[in-house]
Design a protein around this motif. Structure first.
Motif, mmCIF file in Angstrom:
data_model
loop_
_atom_site.group_PDB
_atom_site.id
_atom_site.type_symbol
_atom_site.label_atom_id
_atom_site.label_comp_id
_atom_site.label_asym_id
_atom_site.label_seq_id
_atom_site.Cartn_x
_atom_site.Cartn_y
_atom_site.Cartn_z
ATOM 1 N N GLY A 227 -8.284 5.087 -4.319
ATOM 2 C CA GLY A 227 -7.058 4.317 -4.432
ATOM 3 C C GLY A 227 -6.313 4.652 -5.708
ATOM 4 O O GLY A 227 -6.579 5.642 -6.360
ATOM 5 N N TYR A 228 -5.367 3.798 -6.038
ATOM 6 C CA TYR A 228 -4.609 4.011 -7.259
ATOM 7 C C TYR A 228 -4.822 2.788 -8.146
ATOM 8 O O TYR A 228 -4.691 1.657 -7.728
ATOM 9 C CB TYR A 228 -3.132 4.251 -6.978
ATOM 10 N N THR A 229 -5.216 3.014 -9.400
ATOM 11 C CA THR A 229 -5.650 1.946 -10.286
ATOM 12 C C THR A 229 -4.977 2.085 -11.639
ATOM 13 O O THR A 229 -4.198 3.002 -11.877
ATOM 14 C CB THR A 229 -7.179 2.009 -10.499
ATOM 15 N N GLY B 82 -0.097 -2.739 -7.644
ATOM 16 C CA GLY B 82 -0.347 -1.382 -7.170
ATOM 17 C C GLY B 82 0.637 -0.420 -7.811
ATOM 18 O O GLY B 82 1.650 -0.058 -7.209
ATOM 19 N N SER C 86 0.833 -1.193 0.000
ATOM 20 C CA SER C 86 0.000 0.000 0.000
ATOM 21 C C SER C 86 0.873 1.251 0.000
ATOM 22 O O SER C 86 2.087 1.202 0.229
ATOM 23 C CB SER C 86 -0.881 0.006 1.252
ATOM 24 N N GLU D 29 -3.722 -6.579 -13.040
ATOM 25 C CA GLU D 29 -4.699 -5.799 -12.270
ATOM 26 C C GLU D 29 -4.326 -5.689 -10.796
ATOM 27 O O GLU D 29 -4.648 -4.702 -10.138
ATOM 28 C CB GLU D 29 -6.079 -6.441 -12.399
ATOM 29 N N ARG E 246 -13.374 -3.845 -11.515
ATOM 30 C CA ARG E 246 -12.529 -4.973 -11.120
ATOM 31 C C ARG E 246 -12.950 -5.560 -9.784
ATOM 32 O O ARG E 246 -12.719 -6.731 -9.509
ATOM 33 C CB ARG E 246 -11.063 -4.532 -11.041
ATOM 34 N N ALA E 247 -13.557 -4.728 -8.928
ATOM 35 C CA ALA E 247 -13.918 -5.192 -7.588
ATOM 36 C C ALA E 247 -14.934 -6.324 -7.626
ATOM 37 O O ALA E 247 -14.990 -7.150 -6.708
ATOM 38 C CB ALA E 247 -14.471 -4.027 -6.769
ATOM 39 N N THR F 229 -8.498 5.768 -21.015
ATOM 40 C CA THR F 229 -8.626 6.043 -19.577
ATOM 41 C C THR F 229 -8.880 7.506 -19.258
ATOM 42 O O THR F 229 -9.075 7.848 -18.091
ATOM 43 C CB THR F 229 -7.360 5.592 -18.819
ATOM 44 N N TYR G 236 -9.587 -1.230 -16.647
ATOM 45 C CA TYR G 236 -8.867 -0.101 -16.048
ATOM 46 C C TYR G 236 -9.603 0.468 -14.837
ATOM 47 O O TYR G 236 -9.052 1.278 -14.099
ATOM 48 C CB TYR G 236 -8.705 1.014 -17.081
ATOM 49 N N SER G 237 -10.861 0.065 -14.640
ATOM 50 C CA SER G 237 -11.713 0.651 -13.611
ATOM 51 C C SER G 237 -11.652 -0.142 -12.315
ATOM 52 O O SER G 237 -11.904 -1.348 -12.300
ATOM 53 C CB SER G 237 -13.162 0.703 -14.111
ATOM 54 N N HIS G 238 -11.343 0.553 -11.214
ATOM 55 C CA HIS G 238 -11.289 -0.101 -9.900
ATOM 56 C C HIS G 238 -12.652 -0.669 -9.525
ATOM 57 O O HIS G 238 -12.744 -1.793 -9.019
ATOM 58 C CB HIS G 238 -10.830 0.907 -8.852
#
Length: 409
Positions: free
Chosen positions: A101-103, A282, A14, A279, A265-266, A82, A260-262
């Motif tokens: 976050g960072y994606t 980080g 992180s 993916e 992807r979740a 993006t 590309y989308s957090h």
């Protein structure tokens, strides 16, 4: 397969863990700088792709190379896809913390897309380390670092490039603590081990090689190659660029199953192991760079004692969010920063830093005093959206002179 099968230490910790590793002490000034450009020259991932990616058999080595074209057109496709996913940049001076976050939607994080290509080409960590260790120091960077140590400044390097090879470079050079070089994961050999453990190596690497064969064929079909003195040159047509970007999208988005989308992807896993590795990484893109710089400043002397420095588009957010920022040898960076600097010697940055430390509270005053002291040895100017096309060209020319013609960012 569950997502946890691909997530581990090699995919990157992180932001908080990265900040902990830097061991920033309370008090004093902090310089948070990009690494490739202001501190070291070159781009070893681009160099690896240029050297490793080419058709088998008789090939004319031309400029730009197959690898350079693949890297550049992949970046163009990624950026176009993006743009709408990137969050607003927020206010200068860190008054608004970076959100979320960072994606993979961050500027610059397409570096990880080189991983499957280098795996298919047979590259390993030792090869990347040799390339990284070949990276020369930017002229004057070592002297700048030593003088900042004498002044009591703390320094940290923040890069989208793979962290570990550059930490070896930091250990070798001796003027930047390895723990204060914060970058992205690049789990090359871990990805290979995972694919082999899952019995997916042959089928997934064959898919990568099929993409590369298609890409090489497109480049050959839509290129003209000629001899310019002693150098072979390649012109890749606009029609070819469009087709290569479409093939890039099909490979990464459909064949590897990457999003590309957090948020997207979740709720699901990529359809391939390579997709899940990519993916899960980080990556330190533009928002993560800004978050690291601001977070480290809060642990140090505070946001009013932070100076950020960079030369590329993926540094822009970090430059915009700091009260004091220097865009050095890069038009996108100059337009994002408070101060622009065109120079072939990083010791000229010291002049600006000393003036800021001495109590400069007005950007125009610092610029004027720096111009008087440097007397034309470097170009110092006001940054921001008002940077003229003429000054932007001077930045680009210096960047090419120092780092090469085909630096992506």
């Amino acid at each position: 397969m569950a997502r946890d099968d691909t997530v581990g230490p090699a995919t990157g910790g992180s932001l908080r863990e990265r900040m902990d590793e830097a061991h920033i002490q309370p008090g004093g000034w902090l310089l948070a700088s990009d690494v490739e450009g202001p501190l070291f020259l070159g781009d070893f991932i681009a160099e690896a792709l240029s050297a490793c990616l080419k058709p088998s058999g008789g090939v004319v080595e031309a400029v730009p190379s197959y690898g350079q074209i693949l890297y550049g057109e992949g970046y163009a496709a990624f950026s176009a896809d993006t743009d709408a996913l990137r969050r607003p940049e927020g206010a200068r001076c860190g008054r608004t913390s970076p959100e979320g976050g960072y994606t993979l939607a961050q500027e610059g994080t397409d570096t990880i897309f080189a991983l499957p290509l280098l795996l298919a080409a047979g590259a390993d960590y030792s090869y990347l380390e040799r390339l990284a260790l070949r990276s020369p120091e930017t002229p004057g960077a070592a002297e700048m670092a030593r003088r900042l140590d004498e002044m009591g400044w703390q320094r940290v390097g923040i890069t989208t490039a793979p962290q570990q090879p550059y930490r070896l470079v930091a250990e070798r050079c001796g003027w930047l603590a390895a723990g204060r070089l914060l970058g992205s994961p690049f789990p090359l050999m871990e990805a290979e081990a995972l694919l082999r453990r899952l019995g997916r190596w042959d089928v997934e690497i064959d898919g990568v090689r099929a993409y590369l064969r298609d890409a090489y064929a497109l480049i050959d079909r839509h290129s003209e190659v000629w001899l310019d003195g002693s150098t072979w040159r390649r012109h890749f047509s606009e029609a070819g660029r469009k087709l290569l970007r479409q093939r890039f999208r099909r490979f990464y988005r459909e064949e590897l199953g990457i999003s590309y989308s957090h948020g997207e992807r979740a709720g699901r896993s990529a359809s391939t192991a390579l997709g899940r590795v990519i993916e899960a990484c980080g990556m330190v893109g533009d928002r993560a760079k800004a978050a690291l710089a601001l977070g480290l400043a809060r642990r140090g002397g505070g946001l009013d004692r932070l100076v950020t420095m960079g030369d590329g588009a993926n540094d822009a957010l970090m430059l915009r969010r700091a009260c004091w920022s220097i865009g050095v040898n890069g038009p996108a960076a100059a337009r994002a920063a408070a101060i622009g600097l065109v120079t072939d010697d990083m010791r000229h940055v010291l002049v600006l830093l000393q003036l800021i430390e001495q109590g400069g509270n007005d950007v125009e005053d610092v610029i004027g005093r720096a111009q008087a002291e440097l007397r034309g040895a470097a170009l110092v100017h006001r940054g921001g959206d008002g940077v003229s096309a003429k000054i932007a060209e001077k930045h680009q020319l210096m960047k090419r002179r120092l780092r090469g013609e085909f630096v992506t960012y």
